[in-house]
Design a protein around this motif. Sequence first.
Motif, PDB file in Angstrom:
ATOM      1  N   GLY A  39       0.825  -1.199   0.000  1.00 21.19           N
ATOM      2  CA  GLY A  39       0.000   0.000   0.000  1.00 21.19           C
ATOM      3  C   GLY A  39       0.863   1.253   0.000  1.00 21.19           C
ATOM      4  O   GLY A  39       2.071   1.196   0.242  1.00 21.19           O
ATOM      5  N   SER A  40       0.240   2.382  -0.278  1.00 22.97           N
ATOM      6  CA  SER A  40       0.978   3.645  -0.314  1.00 22.97           C
ATOM      7  C   SER A  40       0.008   4.794  -0.098  1.00 22.97           C
ATOM      8  O   SER A  40      -1.203   4.589   0.020  1.00 22.97           O
ATOM      9  CB  SER A  40       1.711   3.809  -1.652  1.00 22.97           C
ATOM     10  N   GLU A  41       0.560   5.995  -0.031  1.00 19.93           N
ATOM     11  CA  GLU A  41      -0.246   7.198   0.131  1.00 19.93           C
ATOM     12  C   GLU A  41       0.098   8.199  -0.959  1.00 19.93           C
ATOM     13  O   GLU A  41       1.268   8.353  -1.323  1.00 19.93           O
ATOM     14  CB  GLU A  41      -0.028   7.837   1.505  1.00 19.93           C
ATOM     15  N   ILE A  42      -0.930   8.857  -1.462  1.00 16.86           N
ATOM     16  CA  ILE A  42      -0.757   9.915  -2.448  1.00 16.86           C
ATOM     17  C   ILE A  42      -1.071  11.245  -1.773  1.00 16.86           C
ATOM     18  O   ILE A  42      -2.158  11.426  -1.206  1.00 16.86           O
ATOM     19  CB  ILE A  42      -1.681   9.714  -3.660  1.00 16.86           C
ATOM     20  N   LEU A  43      -0.114  12.151  -1.804  1.00 19.23           N
ATOM     21  CA  LEU A  43      -0.329  13.491  -1.266  1.00 19.23           C
ATOM     22  C   LEU A  43      -0.888  14.378  -2.376  1.00 19.23           C
ATOM     23  O   LEU A  43      -0.255  14.552  -3.418  1.00 19.23           O
ATOM     24  CB  LEU A  43       0.975  14.076  -0.729  1.00 19.23           C
ATOM     25  N   VAL A  44      -2.081  14.898  -2.142  1.00 15.51           N
ATOM     26  CA  VAL A  44      -2.719  15.824  -3.082  1.00 15.51           C
ATOM     27  C   VAL A  44      -2.674  17.212  -2.452  1.00 15.51           C
ATOM     28  O   VAL A  44      -3.198  17.418  -1.351  1.00 15.51           O
ATOM     29  CB  VAL A  44      -4.176  15.414  -3.372  1.00 15.51           C
ATOM     30  N   TYR A  45      -2.047  18.138  -3.124  1.00 17.95           N
ATOM     31  CA  TYR A  45      -1.920  19.486  -2.573  1.00 17.95           C
ATOM     32  C   TYR A  45      -2.086  20.506  -3.698  1.00 17.95           C
ATOM     33  O   TYR A  45      -1.947  20.188  -4.887  1.00 17.95           O
ATOM     34  CB  TYR A  45      -0.559  19.671  -1.896  1.00 17.95           C
ATOM     35  N   GLY A  46      -2.395  21.714  -3.309  1.00 23.34           N
ATOM     36  CA  GLY A  46      -2.577  22.742  -4.322  1.00 23.34           C
ATOM     37  C   GLY A  46      -2.959  24.072  -3.709  1.00 23.34           C
ATOM     38  O   GLY A  46      -2.922  24.263  -2.489  1.00 23.34           O
ATOM     39  N   ALA A  47      -3.338  24.973  -4.582  1.00 25.01           N
ATOM     40  CA  ALA A  47      -3.719  26.318  -4.166  1.00 25.01           C
ATOM     41  C   ALA A  47      -4.854  26.803  -5.052  1.00 25.01           C
ATOM     42  O   ALA A  47      -5.130  26.240  -6.114  1.00 25.01           O
ATOM     43  CB  ALA A  47      -2.527  27.273  -4.254  1.00 25.01           C
ATOM     44  N   VAL A  48      -5.504  27.851  -4.588  1.00 29.81           N
ATOM     45  CA  VAL A  48      -6.599  28.469  -5.331  1.00 29.81           C
ATOM     46  C   VAL A  48      -6.096  29.797  -5.886  1.00 29.81           C
ATOM     47  O   VAL A  48      -5.669  30.677  -5.127  1.00 29.81           O
ATOM     48  CB  VAL A  48      -7.832  28.697  -4.430  1.00 29.81           C
ATOM     49  N   ARG A  49      -6.125  29.913  -7.194  1.00 27.74           N
ATOM     50  CA  ARG A  49      -5.694  31.147  -7.851  1.00 27.74           C
ATOM     51  C   ARG A  49      -6.900  32.052  -8.057  1.00 27.74           C
ATOM     52  O   ARG A  49      -7.938  31.618  -8.553  1.00 27.74           O
ATOM     53  CB  ARG A  49      -5.046  30.825  -9.192  1.00 27.74           C
ATOM     54  N   ARG A  50      -6.744  33.307  -7.684  1.00 30.65           N
ATOM     55  CA  ARG A  50      -7.858  34.251  -7.767  1.00 30.65           C
ATOM     56  C   ARG A  50      -7.444  35.513  -8.512  1.00 30.65           C
ATOM     57  O   ARG A  50      -6.288  35.932  -8.458  1.00 30.65           O
ATOM     58  CB  ARG A  50      -8.345  34.645  -6.369  1.00 30.65           C
ATOM     59  N   ASP A  51      -8.437  36.106  -9.161  1.00 30.54           N
ATOM     60  CA  ASP A  51      -8.251  37.414  -9.789  1.00 30.54           C
ATOM     61  C   ASP A  51      -8.810  38.531  -8.925  1.00 30.54           C
ATOM     62  O   ASP A  51      -8.642  39.708  -9.254  1.00 30.54           O
ATOM     63  CB  ASP A  51      -8.940  37.442 -11.160  1.00 30.54           C
ATOM     64  N   ALA A  52      -9.485  38.144  -7.838  1.00 30.67           N
ATOM     65  CA  ALA A  52     -10.096  39.134  -6.950  1.00 30.67           C
ATOM     66  C   ALA A  52     -10.198  38.519  -5.563  1.00 30.67           C
ATOM     67  O   ALA A  52     -10.097  37.297  -5.409  1.00 30.67           O
ATOM     68  CB  ALA A  52     -11.478  39.545  -7.471  1.00 30.67           C
ATOM     69  N   PRO A  53     -10.388  39.318  -4.526  1.00 33.50           N
ATOM     70  CA  PRO A  53     -10.550  38.770  -3.175  1.00 33.50           C
ATOM     71  C   PRO A  53     -11.738  37.816  -3.118  1.00 33.50           C
ATOM     72  O   PRO A  53     -12.742  38.011  -3.813  1.00 33.50           O
ATOM     73  CB  PRO A  53     -10.788  40.016  -2.309  1.00 33.50           C
ATOM     74  N   PRO A  54     -11.651  36.761  -2.294  1.00 36.38           N
ATOM     75  CA  PRO A  54     -12.753  35.792  -2.220  1.00 36.38           C
ATOM     76  C   PRO A  54     -13.986  36.397  -1.565  1.00 36.38           C
ATOM     77  O   PRO A  54     -13.876  37.297  -0.726  1.00 36.38           O
ATOM     78  CB  PRO A  54     -12.169  34.668  -1.356  1.00 36.38           C
ATOM     79  N   PRO A  55     -15.163  35.917  -1.937  1.00 39.60           N
ATOM     80  CA  PRO A  55     -16.388  36.390  -1.274  1.00 39.60           C
ATOM     81  C   PRO A  55     -16.365  36.050   0.209  1.00 39.60           C
ATOM     82  O   PRO A  55     -15.806  35.038   0.620  1.00 39.60           O
ATOM     83  CB  PRO A  55     -17.503  35.627  -2.007  1.00 39.60           C
ATOM     84  N   GLU A  56     -16.977  36.887   1.007  1.00 43.20           N
ATOM     85  CA  GLU A  56     -16.972  36.680   2.452  1.00 43.20           C
ATOM     86  C   GLU A  56     -18.273  36.076   2.970  1.00 43.20           C
ATOM     87  O   GLU A  56     -18.343  35.679   4.133  1.00 43.20           O
ATOM     88  CB  GLU A  56     -16.713  38.012   3.165  1.00 43.20           C
TER      89      GLU A  56
END
Length: 253
Positions: A39-56
């Motif tokens: 067995g093994s583990e897969i690390l899934v990682y990332g980021a969210v790219r935005r063109d404007a501030p996120p809604p609150e």
Amino acid sequence: MIRLLVALLLFALPAGAQDERIVLGLSQYSVSITTNYVGSEILVYGAVRRDAPPPEDEPLDVIVAVEGPHTPVVVRRKDRNLGIWINSASVRVTSAPSFYAVATTGPLDDILSRTDDLRYRITIPAAIRSVGISAETDDPDSFVDALVRIREASGRYRINEGDVRLDQQTLFRTDIALPADLTEGQYRVRIFLTRGGQVLDVLERDIGVQKAGLERFLYTLSREQSLLYGLLSLAMAVLAGWGASALFQILRR
């Protein structure tokens, strides 16, 4: 007219749908199955790219789904007849994922609408029930439920709510554990951004799983040179029997 249609389409999209996109990374894009693979583990990682501030007003959520190769499955029900357990009915699922895992930032019922679940087939029931079914019974759903229950018990189907870590609505990561009895083939990794239950963005990647080393050699030999594979197996069996007999004769002296 064209400008009006474009404006209407943009208005119909959920808020922020054009401002937030996934930037993804995987710890590995291939898995080798060897004789000592457990067995093994897969690390899934990332980021969210935005063109404007996120809604609150509504928080961002992330769903990660890992899906193994699809294979046909026959689910049988056993009934006791005159003290003997026999197969009484069966359902053939023409294509079901051999492995399916979902990790989320929160409860699926809260972060994913039923409409988008049916559209993208994210949850286990949606993924399984969407495939073709041929049945010898009037209640095929109970057989599908049994298939899901059996594979959940074996760890091949699972939902890990809250396993995705999301920092400041931008950086996310999770670990997906792969079992030892992996089916060889392409595994699809899908990441969904949701807000208010609606999917904002989807990104897909593939992970290749294949046998390696001695297992790969024996597997290829059995498929491409079946006669030679059979002769080698017979020779090894004869050699093992002769060796055991010789050892027994030595021990008797």
